[in-house]
Design an enzyme around this catalytic site. Structure first.
Site, PDB file in Angstrom:
ATOM      1  N   MET A  53       1.028  -1.374   0.144  1.00 14.15           N
ATOM      2  CA  MET A  53      -0.587  -0.052  -0.540  1.00 14.15           C
ATOM      3  C   MET A  53       1.095   0.966   0.185  1.00 14.15           C
ATOM      4  O   MET A  53       0.476   2.887   0.394  1.00 14.15           O
ATOM      5  CB  MET A  53      -0.624  -0.174   1.527  1.00 14.15           C
ATOM      6  N   HIS A 107       9.196   1.075   3.351  1.00 19.16           N
ATOM      7  CA  HIS A 107      10.410   1.074   4.466  1.00 19.16           C
ATOM      8  C   HIS A 107      10.711  -0.052   3.810  1.00 19.16           C
ATOM      9  O   HIS A 107      11.036  -1.347   2.982  1.00 19.16           O
ATOM     10  CB  HIS A 107       9.862   1.248   5.215  1.00 19.16           C
ATOM     11  N   ARG A 133       2.568   2.647   9.363  1.00 17.06           N
ATOM     12  CA  ARG A 133       1.622   3.316  10.228  1.00 17.06           C
ATOM     13  C   ARG A 133       3.033   4.255  10.977  1.00 17.06           C
ATOM     14  O   ARG A 133       2.492   5.495  12.013  1.00 17.06           O
ATOM     15  CB  ARG A 133       0.787   2.852  10.807  1.00 17.06           C
ATOM     16  N   HIS A 180       9.853  -3.749   3.320  1.00 21.20           N
ATOM     17  CA  HIS A 180       8.692  -3.873   1.480  1.00 21.20           C
ATOM     18  C   HIS A 180      10.026  -4.143   1.398  1.00 21.20           C
ATOM     19  O   HIS A 180       9.687  -5.405   0.656  1.00 21.20           O
ATOM     20  CB  HIS A 180       8.642  -2.672   1.255  1.00 21.20           C
TER      21      HIS A 180
HETATM   22  P1  AMP Z   1       1.419  -3.277   3.527  1.00 21.86           P
HETATM   23  O1  AMP Z   1       2.212  -1.863   2.361  1.00 21.86           O
HETATM   24  O2  AMP Z   1       1.698  -2.095   4.846  1.00 21.86           O
HETATM   25  O3  AMP Z   1       0.201  -3.640   3.005  1.00 21.86           O
HETATM   26  O4  AMP Z   1       2.324  -4.312   3.085  1.00 21.86           O
HETATM   27  C1  AMP Z   1       3.358  -5.078   1.716  1.00 21.86           C
HETATM   28  C2  AMP Z   1       3.899  -6.250   2.785  1.00 21.86           C
HETATM   29  O5  AMP Z   1       4.676  -5.544   3.039  1.00 21.86           O
HETATM   30  C3  AMP Z   1       2.752  -7.344   2.781  1.00 21.86           C
HETATM   31  O6  AMP Z   1       2.661  -8.559   3.219  1.00 21.86           O
HETATM   32  C4  AMP Z   1       3.402  -6.819   4.759  1.00 21.86           C
HETATM   33  O7  AMP Z   1       2.941  -7.553   5.351  1.00 21.86           O
HETATM   34  C5  AMP Z   1       4.519  -6.923   4.878  1.00 21.86           C
HETATM   35  N1  AMP Z   1       5.817  -6.108   5.416  1.00 21.86           N
HETATM   36  C6  AMP Z   1       5.185  -4.525   5.969  1.00 21.86           C
HETATM   37  N2  AMP Z   1       5.403  -4.430   6.854  1.00 21.86           N
HETATM   38  C7  AMP Z   1       6.664  -5.535   6.836  1.00 21.86           C
HETATM   39  C8  AMP Z   1       7.669  -5.646   8.022  1.00 21.86           C
HETATM   40  N3  AMP Z   1       8.350  -4.975   8.672  1.00 21.86           N
HETATM   41  N4  AMP Z   1       8.997  -6.442   7.789  1.00 21.86           N
HETATM   42  C9  AMP Z   1       8.060  -7.287   6.959  1.00 21.86           C
HETATM   43  N5  AMP Z   1       6.997  -7.221   5.861  1.00 21.86           N
HETATM   44  C10 AMP Z   1       6.634  -6.442   6.226  1.00 21.86           C
END
Ligand code: AMP
Length: 299
Positions: free
Chosen positions: A47, A51, A206, A54
């Site tokens: 999304m 960081h 976040r 990702h």
């Molecule tokens: P998001 O952008 O938050 O929807 O995350 C995209 C993908 O990155 C999802 O599969 C999350 O689980 C993964 N993700 C986000 N933060 C982390 C993290 N700190 N360590 C590993 N994977 C992450």
């Protein structure tokens, strides 16, 4: 240089040798062009507000696939709270920059909601054999229907060989595996370890919304998980959950939403421990009105 027409009005992108697509047609044409090449496609859905967490998924995809595609899309149908959706950070320029620094051959797909959903921005209904009713499912109405809907759309457009998901959202990872097996989507789902800041705080988009003090205090979540993991060697799940609840009650910065020590396959709370089963502790907590989640493997 291949820049989508939709981003040509953003001159800074011209520095990059990257493909940045905004439309279904562009990604469809690209995927079609790879069809007979036998190239594997690794896909990392995000999304945005990217960081190093990702980035760790993206790097794994690069080593395991010929082509890596990253989607950047804040999915409206998985939010049950309009303010949370509104406040979700949107930083596409920085995201492109970060991806470009990893590898300029990565393809970014960043459609807007109307484009992706073809003007029909609603969720389909999914059954994930009960996984959807635990933890996040209890606290975020319709969340996993939104996740299922958007991944169905992305998988059918991108047709990835492998797709990468973080254990940070462990329930999501298990649900995506279920989505793929139950609905025969033919994608290999790969779970990746939680990437943490030096302080132990799980990286999250976040976190950027936390105050400096909040960011410091949020490390309490991981610290408590680590201590609880030790306790789980000798105490029952119920006792460990009780201890965590009390620790959070003593902390004036964090509000615990839920704690669950659960079986990793069913995500149901542990009644009696068994050596044959694997467990994790899952926590959701608010700090500075921002909702953070984290978890830890126990055995
Ligand atoms: P998001 O952008 O938050 O929807 O995350 C995209 C993908 O990155 C999802 O599969 C999350 O689980 C993964 N993700 C986000 N933060 C982390 C993290 N700190 N360590 C590993 N994977 C992450």
């Amino acid at each position: 240089m291949q820049i989508s027409s939709n981003v040509l009005d953003l001159p800074s992108f011209n520095f990059y040798q990257m493909k940045v697509f905004n439309t279904r047609k562009e990604i469809f044409t690209f995927i079609n062009s790879t069809k007979n090449s036998n190239k594997t496609i690794g896909y990392v859905p995000t999304m945005g507000a990217l960081h190093q967490g990702h980035a760790s998924l993206v790097k794994q995809s690069i080593t395991e696939n010929n082509i890596t595609i990253v989607s950047v899309f804040v999915n409206p149908t998985q939010f049950d709270n309009a303010t949370d959706l509104d406040k979700y950070p949107r930083t596409l320029d920085n995201d492109i920059n970060l991806i470009n620094q990893i590898d300029s051959s990565i393809v970014i797909f960043a459609p807007n909601a109307k484009e992706l959903y073809q003007n029909n921005i609603i969720s389909k209904k999914y059954f994930f054999d009960g996984l959807e009713h635990e933890m996040e499912g209890k606290h975020r109405a319709g969340h996993f229907d939104g996740v299922g809907t958007v991944l169905d759309l992305f998988f059918s457009l991108i047709k990835p060989t492998n797709a990468y998901f973080g254990e940070k959202d462990f329930q999501q990872l298990q649900i995506v595996k279920k989505l793929v097996s139950k609905y025969n989507l033919g994608v290999n789902i790969i779970g990746c370890a939680i990437f943490r800041e030096q302080s132990g705080l799980a990286m999250s988009s976040r976190n950027e919304r936390l105050s400096p003090k909040g960011r410091q205090e949020a490390t309490f979540i991981n610290e408590t998980l680590l201590k609880a993991k030790e306790q789980f060697n000798t105490k029952s799940a119920a006792k460990v959950e009780e201890w965590i609840t009390k620790e959070f009650a003593k902390n004036k910065y964090l509000d615990l939403e839920y704690v669950s020590i659960a079986n990793i396959d069913t995500l149901k709370p542990v009644k009696r421990k068994s050596k044959k089963q694997q467990y994790r502790i899952f926590i959701a907590a608010f700090i500075d009105n921002i909702r953070l989640i984290d978890n830890i493997a126990l055995n």
